[in-house]
Design a protein around this motif. Sequence first.
Motif, PDB file in Angstrom:
ATOM      1  N   TYR A   1      14.897  85.175-129.779  1.00  0.00           N
ATOM      2  CA  TYR A   1      15.214  84.929-131.190  1.00  0.00           C
ATOM      3  C   TYR A   1      16.520  85.593-131.618  1.00  0.00           C
ATOM      4  O   TYR A   1      17.096  85.235-132.650  1.00  0.00           O
ATOM      5  N   ARG A   2      16.977  86.538-130.835  1.00  0.00           N
ATOM      6  CA  ARG A   2      18.306  87.089-131.106  1.00  0.00           C
ATOM      7  C   ARG A   2      19.371  86.041-130.779  1.00  0.00           C
ATOM      8  O   ARG A   2      20.385  85.921-131.484  1.00  0.00           O
TER       9      ARG A   2
ATOM     10  N   GLU B   1       7.603  79.149-128.972  1.00  0.00           N
ATOM     11  CA  GLU B   1       6.701  80.089-128.300  1.00  0.00           C
ATOM     12  C   GLU B   1       6.349  79.596-126.905  1.00  0.00           C
ATOM     13  O   GLU B   1       6.229  80.390-125.960  1.00  0.00           O
TER      14      GLU B   1
ATOM     15  N   THR C   1      18.715  85.481-120.174  1.00  0.00           N
ATOM     16  CA  THR C   1      17.709  84.915-121.082  1.00  0.00           C
ATOM     17  C   THR C   1      18.075  83.490-121.470  1.00  0.00           C
ATOM     18  O   THR C   1      17.235  82.584-121.455  1.00  0.00           O
TER      19      THR C   1
ATOM     20  N   GLU D   1      21.324  88.942-122.048  1.00  0.00           N
ATOM     21  CA  GLU D   1      21.326  87.765-122.921  1.00  0.00           C
ATOM     22  C   GLU D   1      21.697  86.508-122.144  1.00  0.00           C
ATOM     23  O   GLU D   1      21.130  85.435-122.373  1.00  0.00           O
TER      24      GLU D   1
ATOM     25  N   SER E   1      11.978  87.599-122.966  1.00  0.00           N
ATOM     26  CA  SER E   1      11.610  88.442-124.093  1.00  0.00           C
ATOM     27  C   SER E   1      11.679  87.646-125.398  1.00  0.00           C
ATOM     28  O   SER E   1      12.665  86.951-125.665  1.00  0.00           O
ATOM     29  N   ARG E   2      10.633  87.749-126.189  1.00  0.00           N
ATOM     30  CA  ARG E   2      10.608  87.050-127.476  1.00  0.00           C
ATOM     31  C   ARG E   2      11.736  87.554-128.374  1.00  0.00           C
ATOM     32  O   ARG E   2      12.419  86.775-129.040  1.00  0.00           O
ATOM     33  N   THR E   3      11.946  88.865-128.373  1.00  0.00           N
ATOM     34  CA  THR E   3      13.002  89.449-129.201  1.00  0.00           C
ATOM     35  C   THR E   3      14.375  88.945-128.767  1.00  0.00           C
ATOM     36  O   THR E   3      15.219  88.568-129.602  1.00  0.00           O
ATOM     37  N   ALA E   4      14.615  88.933-127.441  1.00  0.00           N
ATOM     38  CA  ALA E   4      15.909  88.473-126.919  1.00  0.00           C
ATOM     39  C   ALA E   4      16.122  86.996-127.226  1.00  0.00           C
ATOM     40  O   ALA E   4      17.242  86.570-127.558  1.00  0.00           O
TER      41      ALA E   4
ATOM     42  N   PRO F   1      18.078  82.277-133.622  1.00  0.00           N
ATOM     43  CA  PRO F   1      17.229  82.624-134.779  1.00  0.00           C
ATOM     44  C   PRO F   1      16.526  81.408-135.369  1.00  0.00           C
ATOM     45  O   PRO F   1      15.429  81.522-135.916  1.00  0.00           O
TER      46      PRO F   1
END
Length: 255
Positions: free
Chosen positions: A47-48, A33, A6, A3, A42-45, A51
Motif C-alpha cells: 500500500y506504500r 488483499e 515488492t 520496494e 508485505s501489506r504495508t509495502a 495507496p
Amino acid sequence: MSEAQTREAALRTTVAEIRENGLPLGLEHLSMEDVIREAEVSRTAFYRLWPQKDQFIGDLIVELAKEALPTQNTQGSEATGQLKESLLPRIGELRDADARWQLIISLVASATTPDFERTAALAGQWRTYFALTSLTMSLPDSDVKEVAQQEIGNAEKRYRERLVANYALLMNMFGIRLRGQLDMTLDDVADLLIALIRGLVLRNRADSPSRSSSLASRGAAAIVAYCFENDPTVLWDDDRIDSIRATLDSTTDLF
C-alpha cells in the motif's frame, strides 16, 4: 523485501494469474488483499507503492501490455523443413508459369495448416489479448492508456515486420509480385492473413477444429492468389533452379 522486489512480485504474480485464467473486460473484481497474499508481499509495502486500487490496476495494465501479444515466432527451422520437403521433389515445376503458380498456391495452403494449429493452441491467450486491447481502448485518456497502446502497437509492428520479411524472401524465391492494380503493400497482405488466422482462432469450435484449419488454409491460398501474380520479368532457367536448390540444401532456417 525492497520496494522494487515488492513491485515485481505483485505485478508478476497477478500477470501470471491473468494469463492462466483469462482477463474479463474489467478489473473491478481484482482484490488487493488477494494480490498481497498470492504474491507473498508485505501489506504495508504494497500500500506504500499503491495507496489506491486504480494505481495498481494502471501499472498492471501497462505490465500486461508489454507482453500482451501471444508468443509467436516464425517457426523458421520447422517452416524451412516443410518447404524443402514439399518443394525439392517438385522443383522442376518452377520452370512452367502455370505449374509454378499452382505449386505456390499448394505450398501456401499446406504451410498455413500448422501455422493455424500453433496459433489455435494459444486461443486462451488470444482471448486475453483482445480483452486487454478492448480494456485499454475504453480507458480515459491518460499516461497509462498511452503507454499500454504504445506497447501493444510495438508488439504488433514487430510481428508484422517479421512476416513481411518472410513474404519478401518468398516473393524473390518464387518470382512473384504484388498485383499492381490493387495498390497494396506487403503490410496490407500481412494484415489480411493475420486477421484471417486470428479470426478463425477466436471462433474456432472445439467440436470442429479440422473445419477451422481447412478454412484457414483455403483462405490464405485465396488471399495469395488475389494479391500476387507471376512476375514475367523473372527468367526461369537452369541457373535459377539450381540456385534455389542450392539455397534450400544449404540452410536449415530460411526465416
